[in-house]
Design an enzyme around this catalytic site. Structure first.
Site, short mmCIF file in Angstrom:
data_model
loop_
_atom_site.label_atom_id
_atom_site.label_comp_id
_atom_site.label_asym_id
_atom_site.label_seq_id
_atom_site.Cartn_x
_atom_site.Cartn_y
_atom_site.Cartn_z
NE ARG A 1 14.06 59.24 -18.05
CZ ARG A 1 14.98 58.71 -18.62
NH1 ARG A 1 14.81 58.00 -19.69
NH2 ARG A 1 16.09 58.97 -18.08
CG HIS B 1 9.29 63.01 -20.57
ND1 HIS B 1 9.81 62.60 -21.58
CD2 HIS B 1 10.38 63.12 -19.62
CE1 HIS B 1 11.07 62.72 -21.65
NE2 HIS B 1 11.58 62.98 -20.54
CG ASP B 2 1.37 63.68 -17.93
OD1 ASP B 2 0.94 63.98 -18.92
OD2 ASP B 2 0.87 63.58 -16.86
CG HIS C 1 18.83 63.21 -14.65
ND1 HIS C 1 19.11 64.00 -15.59
CD2 HIS C 1 17.40 62.83 -14.91
CE1 HIS C 1 18.33 64.33 -16.48
NE2 HIS C 1 17.20 63.32 -16.05
CB THR C 2 20.03 60.87 -7.57
OG1 THR C 2 21.01 60.16 -6.91
CG2 THR C 2 18.60 60.83 -7.27
CG ASN D 1 7.83 61.78 -24.77
OD1 ASN D 1 8.78 62.11 -23.94
ND2 ASN D 1 6.66 62.27 -24.89
CG ASP E 1 24.39 58.58 -8.87
OD1 ASP E 1 25.60 58.45 -8.69
OD2 ASP E 1 23.81 58.92 -7.91
CB VAL F 1 3.66 67.89 -23.09
CG1 VAL F 1 2.46 67.94 -23.96
CG2 VAL F 1 4.86 67.66 -23.28
N GLY G 1 0.69 70.36 -18.89
CA GLY G 1 0.44 70.23 -17.41
C GLY G 1 0.31 68.64 -17.15
N PRO H 1 12.74 69.36 -21.96
CG PRO H 1 13.58 70.32 -19.86
CD PRO H 1 12.34 69.40 -20.59
CB THR I 1 24.05 55.58 -5.15
OG1 THR I 1 23.89 56.98 -5.45
CG2 THR I 1 25.20 55.29 -4.24
#
Length: 339
Positions: free
Chosen positions: A70, A74-75, A201-202, A102, A254, A78, A80, A171, A257
């Site tokens: 994550r 997030h880096d 997001h798994t 954040n 998830d 913003v 690049g 997002p 698993t």
């Protein structure tokens, strides 16, 4: 699920906007000045050092894999992939850590600090924090069962951050399909990249504050009210009360698993059980034309998901801020620019 636009003429306008934005930005992430052998002579053991530390971190707590992944996302969204997300606030610099997407979401900074310390002991002043984070994110995925991909390196660390862009570019959990796709397209990432990268997001968890609207909204209707989904929904509501409070309570993205990188996330979307609105929109939105097909493909074929996720991760990881590349540095500490 609710969408930002209605189908018909507005759908055509949106598709036209996609084509326009893609034409402008589509090449932005494709050809950065990065190489696979950038540290071959200056720090030949860097990949091994990063992998060993990530292995220790994931063995101590499998959730650490999602934290690092994550951070990388997030880096890159913003300025690049320039390590700007790692910067602490100072008198002279307002960082990105306290931006709305954040402040309660990002953890794992100390993991990158430990890796940086180990790398500095071996190769002082050579390897950027931006490269360390990008490599560590790849290793995090591998260590919980995900695919391998080669990571081009040679990034420089930014001497700036953008609180404002962190608030606008990243997002958010309750956004609709159009807004989500637009934020990816704006960076030169395609609709296919959007669906594949959402598969991250798994692994990982979400805070009650970010899924409360979903579970007290249309979760039951998208999931069809099956006995199993009803049981899970009841558990989610117990974790996240409607009347407020418990904002920091967490649930796995998830639940099947939660600590394994696989394609179970897409199975949940097919069942209407995506925890976040932004996830379920990929399948249930009235505008989910291409995205719905991709969700179905990745749910049926884990190899196809792994292959596209690897390609899309390289593409995202190659997003660069030209100013950082030209005027950046290799930070001594990932939290502060060099004096």
């Amino acid at each position: 699920m609710a969408a930002l636009f209605y189908p018909g003429i507005l759908t055509m306008q949106f598709l036209a906007a996609i084509a326009f934005i893609s034409g402008i930005l589509g090449s932005g992430a494709s050809d950065p000045p990065l190489t696979l052998d950038y540290y071959a002579s200056s720090c030949p053991n860097v990949l091994e050092i990063i992998h060993q530390e990530m292995e220790r971190e994931v063995l101590s707590d499998p959730r650490n894999a999602a934290l690092v992944l994550r951070l990388h996302f997030h880096d890159c969204f913003v300025q690049g992939c320039d390590g700007s997300v790692l910067l602490d606030d100072t008198v002279m610099l307002r960082g990105e850590k306290t931006a709305s997407p954040n402040i309660n979401s990002l953890k794992g900074f100390e993991i990158i600090d430990r890796i940086k310390s180990n790398v500095e002991s071996e190769c002082p002043g050579i390897v950027s924090c931006a490269d360390i984070l990008t490599i560590a994110a790849r290793d995090a995925v591998i260590l919980v069962g995900g695919p391998y991909w080669d990571v081009p390196v040679g990034r420089k660390d930014s001497r700036s951050a953008s609180y404002e862009l962190a608030n606008t570019n990243i997002p958010t959990p309750n956004q609709g399909l159009i807004a989500i796709i637009y934020k990816f397209l704006y960076l030169g990432l395609s609709v296919t990249d959007t669906v594949a990268l959402s598969g991250a997001h798994t692994i990982g968890v979400a805070r009650c504050e970010n899924f409360r609207a979903r579970i007290y909204g249309d979760y039951e209707s998208t999931s069809g009210g099956s006995p199993l989904s009803e049981v899970h929904l009841s558990q989610l509501k117990s974790t996240c009360p409607a009347a407020g409070g418990g904002d920091n309570n967490i649930a796995p993205l998830d639940y099947e698993t939660p600590y394994t990188f696989d394609n179970s996330y897409y199975h949940l979307l097919l069942n209407g059980e995506g925890l976040l609105n932004s996830d379920q929109e990929l399948y249930s939105s009235v505008l989910a034309l291409q995205t719905k097909q991709l969700v179905e493909q990745y749910a049926l074929d884990v190899a196809a998901f792994f292959q596209q996720f690897s390609v899309s991760m390289v593409k995202m990881g190659n997003l660069m801020n030209p100013d950082s590349f030209l005027n950046g540095e290799v930070r001594k500490s990932c939290r502060f620019i060099n004096a």
